[in-house]
Design a protein around this motif. Structure first.
Motif, mmCIF file in Angstrom:
data_model
loop_
_atom_site.group_PDB
_atom_site.id
_atom_site.type_symbol
_atom_site.label_atom_id
_atom_site.label_comp_id
_atom_site.label_asym_id
_atom_site.label_seq_id
_atom_site.Cartn_x
_atom_site.Cartn_y
_atom_site.Cartn_z
ATOM 1 N N GLU A 9 0.951 -1.309 0.377
ATOM 2 C CA GLU A 9 0.080 0.096 -0.077
ATOM 3 C C GLU A 9 0.787 1.032 0.035
ATOM 4 O OE1 GLU A 9 -3.650 2.307 2.885
ATOM 5 O OE2 GLU A 9 -2.441 0.219 2.962
ATOM 6 N N GLU A 10 1.923 1.121 0.786
ATOM 7 C CA GLU A 10 2.745 2.664 0.733
ATOM 8 C C GLU A 10 3.418 2.749 -0.215
ATOM 9 O OE1 GLU A 10 4.456 2.674 5.242
ATOM 10 O OE2 GLU A 10 4.909 0.806 4.188
ATOM 11 N N ILE A 11 4.206 1.389 -1.129
ATOM 12 C CA ILE A 11 4.489 2.134 -2.331
ATOM 13 C C ILE A 11 3.473 2.274 -3.413
ATOM 14 C CG2 ILE A 11 5.084 0.192 -4.884
ATOM 15 C CD1 ILE A 11 7.191 -1.662 -2.735
ATOM 16 N N SER A 12 2.420 2.374 -3.780
ATOM 17 C CA SER A 12 1.478 2.710 -4.246
ATOM 18 C C SER A 12 1.116 3.891 -4.205
ATOM 19 C CB SER A 12 -0.386 1.683 -3.769
ATOM 20 O OG SER A 12 -1.024 2.521 -4.743
ATOM 21 N N ILE A 13 1.139 4.484 -2.536
ATOM 22 C CA ILE A 13 0.876 5.644 -2.183
ATOM 23 C C ILE A 13 1.889 6.942 -2.620
ATOM 24 C CG2 ILE A 13 0.620 7.519 -0.010
ATOM 25 C CD1 ILE A 13 -1.479 5.166 1.056
ATOM 26 N N PHE A 14 2.932 6.440 -2.481
ATOM 27 C CA PHE A 14 4.463 7.049 -2.570
ATOM 28 C C PHE A 14 4.595 6.860 -4.295
ATOM 29 C CE2 PHE A 14 9.019 6.395 -2.999
ATOM 30 C CZ PHE A 14 9.205 7.265 -2.227
ATOM 31 N N ARG A 15 4.489 5.690 -5.151
ATOM 32 C CA ARG A 15 4.623 6.488 -6.426
ATOM 33 C C ARG A 15 3.181 6.896 -7.199
ATOM 34 N NH1 ARG A 15 3.740 -0.098 -8.251
ATOM 35 N NH2 ARG A 15 6.768 -0.839 -8.544
ATOM 36 N N ARG A 16 2.223 7.049 -6.326
ATOM 37 C CA ARG A 16 1.040 8.304 -7.104
ATOM 38 C C ARG A 16 1.540 9.347 -6.763
ATOM 39 N NH1 ARG A 16 -2.697 5.718 -5.299
ATOM 40 N NH2 ARG A 16 -3.344 6.546 -3.452
ATOM 41 N N SER A 17 2.036 9.351 -5.351
ATOM 42 C CA SER A 17 1.832 10.786 -4.719
ATOM 43 C C SER A 17 3.509 11.851 -5.445
ATOM 44 C CB SER A 17 2.514 10.830 -3.709
ATOM 45 O OG SER A 17 1.529 9.771 -2.606
ATOM 46 N N LEU A 18 3.969 11.205 -5.309
ATOM 47 C CA LEU A 18 5.927 11.248 -5.722
ATOM 48 C C LEU A 18 5.406 12.110 -7.210
ATOM 49 C CD1 LEU A 18 8.334 12.390 -5.107
ATOM 50 C CD2 LEU A 18 9.289 9.974 -5.333
ATOM 51 N N LEU A 19 4.836 11.719 -8.089
ATOM 52 C CA LEU A 19 4.818 10.909 -9.593
ATOM 53 C C LEU A 19 4.025 12.601 -9.845
ATOM 54 C CD1 LEU A 19 4.024 8.214 -11.521
ATOM 55 C CD2 LEU A 19 5.925 9.735 -11.590
ATOM 56 N N ALA A 20 2.585 12.491 -8.646
ATOM 57 C CA ALA A 20 1.915 13.766 -9.632
ATOM 58 C C ALA A 20 2.809 15.316 -8.918
ATOM 59 C CB ALA A 20 0.153 13.959 -8.670
ATOM 60 N N TRP A 21 3.223 15.414 -7.539
ATOM 61 C CA TRP A 21 4.641 15.889 -7.955
ATOM 62 C C TRP A 21 5.105 16.613 -8.782
ATOM 63 C CZ3 TRP A 21 9.534 16.455 -6.771
ATOM 64 C CH2 TRP A 21 9.924 17.553 -6.181
ATOM 65 N N TYR A 22 5.436 15.599 -9.247
ATOM 66 C CA TYR A 22 6.269 15.823 -10.266
ATOM 67 C C TYR A 22 6.019 16.766 -11.683
ATOM 68 C CZ TYR A 22 10.265 14.468 -14.064
ATOM 69 O OH TYR A 22 10.444 14.797 -14.304
#
Length: 453
Positions: A9-22
């Motif tokens: 779950e943390e990996i999924s949130i991490f990817r989504r949050s970081l890409l949206a910021w990027y």
């Protein structure tokens, strides 16, 4: 151990949050501006940018990268270039249509093997892969000179959309803080674990963008000192940030267990810094080796001033670059020599050089001064001398030894260290040659090697 891993779950949130910021906050950098469908061009551009960015700041690299791409926009053009032109560009010299040759940045990129490796990569790709950039990770690592796991991961993920991880200084810092990895980075177990974390989190749908977002976060937000935690898009998943907020005393650090090799120990904490800044653990700096060399600048009037330059052998520190006569000396040896002995030592060393037919007289070797240059692993002190010779003396024609006029010295593939040396001696040489006594024949400046010094 689970504390240092990401959950699914943390990996999924991490990817989504970081890409949206990027997608919103990424810097506009020339190597991210593709405008090309051809993955071969994209791979080449990523390779150039990644090798330039090793040990060099982004602001510096931008100027070099843009100039490089104007001269060699693809693999074929680079493979057909000369090594001298490539080293000139790396040293901070470009061809300018108005001013012919000019400096665009005086310091140069340094670490010249990176330039040579780019050149070798281009030639290998043209000769062995028919000009097509190999897209297999292992092929890049095993076949392309200067390309390791990190660079291959960057090229494969960005250019070929392969879900391969990267691990550079920025990514190490982000992952160390996210999962509280406080163990020694010099240990293989630490590096292996960080690689496994990077492999876990890389996004299979957008691997290139995700890898760049990790680097971008480390470069702009999760910085070594004074990280901008309040601006971080993944602060809620950052264990170091949570630890900093939760503990009342940073001397009481929660550990997985007494035997956990990845947890930061209380004894390693500096109360003058935030806890977040403790990750990753700082590497102990390797002290630079101190070296001293004599430099002898031999010049002549033709009637222009010309200077004797030697091309360094491939095994030398500045291999492939042009240099003045350099004679190494240990500090102990140097301390035992007065000025007369130093000059005698220089002449004795010149006598051993087969391509130099004549040697200077001691009385005509003049001290110009000293300068210092810091290489990555060497603190180098240069003691600089100069001497004059007759027009036809000194040089036995050779591709590795030539006379350069002042303009050629400034525009050839010469290291920053030799440019410093030249700048120390040039004003004194010009003063010598402008006093009217050096415009005619100069007698007794040089003696044949068979003569006594």
């Amino acid at each position: 151990m689970n504390r240092h891993r990401f959950s699914t779950e943390e990996i999924s949130i991490f990817r989504r949050s970081l890409l949206a910021w990027y997608d919103i906050h990424k810097r506009k950098l020339p190597w991210r501006d593709w405008h090309d469908i051809d993955t071969n061009i994209v791979a080449y551009r990523v390779l150039v940018s990644e090798l330039m960015l090793q040990q060099t700041q982004v602001a510096t690299v931008i100027r070099y990268y843009e100039t490089w791409m104007k001269q060699w926009p693809n693999i074929k053009s680079l493979a057909e270039a000369s090594e001298d032109d490539i080293l000139k560009c790396w040293a901070g010299i470009i061809i300018d249509s108005i001013f012919y040759w000019s400096y665009f940045f005086h310091l140069g990129l340094g670490y010249y093997n990176r330039a040579r490796n780019l050149y070798k990569c281009a030639q290998l790709i043209i000769n062995e892969y028919n000009g097509e950039f190999p897209n297999e990770l292992e092929t890049m690592i095993n076949r392309l000179p200067g390309v390791g796991r990190y660079t291959a991961g960057a090229v494969s993920s960005i250019a070929f959309n392969q879900a391969n991880p990267i691990l550079d200084g920025n990514v190490i810092r982000v992952l160390s803080r996210m999962r509280c990895i406080g163990s020694d980075l010099k240990k293989k177990s630490t590096t292996d674990f960080l690689w496994s974390l990077a492999t876990d989190v890389v996004c299979p749908e957008r691997p290139g963008d995700f890898n760049q977002s990790l680097m971008e976060l480390g470069a702009t937000v999760c910085t070594p000192q004074k990280p901008k935690c309040n601006e971080c898009p993944v602060q809620n998943q950052c264990l170091a940030y949570q630890q900093q907020k939760e503990i009342e005393s940073i001397l009481d650090i929660e550990q997985c267990s007494a035997n956990c090799s990845f947890c930061l120990k209380s004894s390693d904490v500096d109360t003058n810094r935030s806890l977040v800044e403790h990750y990753p653990r700082k590497k102990s700096k390797t002290k630079q080796r101190e070296e001293t060399s004599f430099i002898l600048i031999i010049y002549r009037l033709t009637p222009k001033l010309e200077f004797l330059m030697i091309k360094q052998k491939q095994s030398n520190l500045l291999s492939g670059l042009w240099s003045f006569l350099e004679i190494s000396s240990s500090k102990n040896h140097l301390d035992q020599m007065n000025e007369q002995k130093r000059k005698t030592y220089i002449i004795e060393e010149i006598q051993q050089m087969p391509t130099i037919d004549t040697i200077p007289s001691i009385n005509n070797i003049k001290l110009a001064g000293q300068c210092r240059h810091l290489f990555s692993h060497i603190d180098k002190q240069y003691i600089i001398y100069y001497t004059h010779c007759e027009q036809n003396d000194v040089l036995i024609p050779s591709t590795s030894m030539q006379w350069f006029n002042e303009e050629q010295v400034q525009t050839s593939a010469i290291s920053t260290a030799m440019k410093k040396v030249f700048n120390v001696a040039l004003p004194q040489i010009k003063l010598k040659t402008s006093n009217g006594k050096k415009n005619g024949t100069i007698d007794n400046y040089f003696k044949k090697k068979n003569s006594k010094v």
